[in-house]
Scaffold this motif. Sequence first.
Motif, PDB file in Angstrom:
ATOM      1  N   ASN A   1       0.061   2.830  -3.151  1.00 51.38           N
ATOM      2  CA  ASN A   1      -0.069   4.180  -2.624  1.00 51.38           C
ATOM      3  C   ASN A   1       1.194   4.704  -1.951  1.00 51.38           C
ATOM      4  N   PHE A   2       2.282   3.963  -2.062  1.00 48.64           N
ATOM      5  CA  PHE A   2       3.560   4.465  -1.560  1.00 48.64           C
ATOM      6  C   PHE A   2       3.994   5.686  -2.377  1.00 48.64           C
ATOM      7  N   GLY A   3       4.697   6.585  -1.719  1.00 49.69           N
ATOM      8  CA  GLY A   3       5.207   7.773  -2.398  1.00 49.69           C
ATOM      9  C   GLY A   3       4.256   8.950  -2.374  1.00 49.69           C
TER      10      GLY A   3
ATOM     11  N   ILE B   1      -3.719   9.829   2.985  1.00 48.18           N
ATOM     12  CA  ILE B   1      -3.310   8.536   2.417  1.00 48.18           C
ATOM     13  C   ILE B   1      -2.302   7.863   3.341  1.00 48.18           C
ATOM     14  N   ASN B   2      -1.291   8.577   3.744  1.00 46.53           N
ATOM     15  CA  ASN B   2      -0.252   7.985   4.592  1.00 46.53           C
ATOM     16  C   ASN B   2      -0.793   7.589   5.965  1.00 46.53           C
ATOM     17  N   LYS B   3      -1.739   8.367   6.469  1.00 48.74           N
ATOM     18  CA  LYS B   3      -2.396   8.009   7.732  1.00 48.74           C
ATOM     19  C   LYS B   3      -3.207   6.731   7.552  1.00 48.74           C
ATOM     20  N   ALA B   4      -3.917   6.625   6.435  1.00 51.75           N
ATOM     21  CA  ALA B   4      -4.752   5.453   6.172  1.00 51.75           C
ATOM     22  C   ALA B   4      -3.911   4.191   6.039  1.00 51.75           C
TER      23      ALA B   4
ATOM     24  N   HIS C   1      10.354   2.603   1.440  1.00 51.60           N
ATOM     25  CA  HIS C   1       9.396   3.226   0.530  1.00 51.60           C
ATOM     26  C   HIS C   1       8.210   3.857   1.256  1.00 51.60           C
ATOM     27  N   MET C   2       8.154   3.687   2.568  1.00 54.21           N
ATOM     28  CA  MET C   2       6.988   4.124   3.332  1.00 54.21           C
ATOM     29  C   MET C   2       7.215   5.484   3.990  1.00 54.21           C
TER      30      MET C   2
END
Length: 221
Positions: A169-171, A177-180, A206-207
């Motif tokens: 799920n990077f990118g 998604i990024n919070k999760a 990558h994060m």
Amino acid sequence: MTKFETIYRLFEENADADKAHQMAAYMKNHFLFFGIPTPKRRAATQAFLKEERKCGEIDWDLLDQCWQDDHRECHYFVGDYLRALKKYLTFEDISKLENYARSQQWWDSIDFLNQIIGNIGLTDCRVDEVMRNWARDEDFWIRRLAIEHQLSRKDKTNPDLLEDILVANFGSQEFFINKAIGWALRDYSKSNPDWVRNFIQKYEAHMAPLSIREGSKYVSF
């Protein structure tokens, strides 16, 4: 009176129009509300769920009726019910739970379904492969569920599975998604800070900054 009618009447009796407006606004007006806070909702249905536990099986017809209703408290009740009868859930029920995860979607429903599905995964490793697939689903809510399904497992966390799901799920530019990703790392850091520290150092480039900020909250570098 059917079981659904019983639940609906309990909610009607405890409805609060002012709170309903506030709760709907908080959820961006995606859903209708009776206006019942969680403690009051659970108190109202406690006796009903006590009787349901005695049945020894999940009443999916009742849950489907609740999920199809427009009121968010009915959806929350599905979560309360499944937690109360979690010992009766099996891998074969994942498809039913997936139907819920793919409808009536918002962060609050995803965040209780991940606990329920994650609990099945603790006793049936077949869930791992399902979560690997969901981590790559076109629906970002399904991906969020996969990211979060190991929350609170502590030393029972499967770090290889966690890494695979997070990296997949990077990118993403999706906030949820990024919070999760950050929450998953932060949660695991409470029991395995070294793993999380190494993970962030390995994948930092990558994060998303949000994921790093959330994930490193309890980790020193």
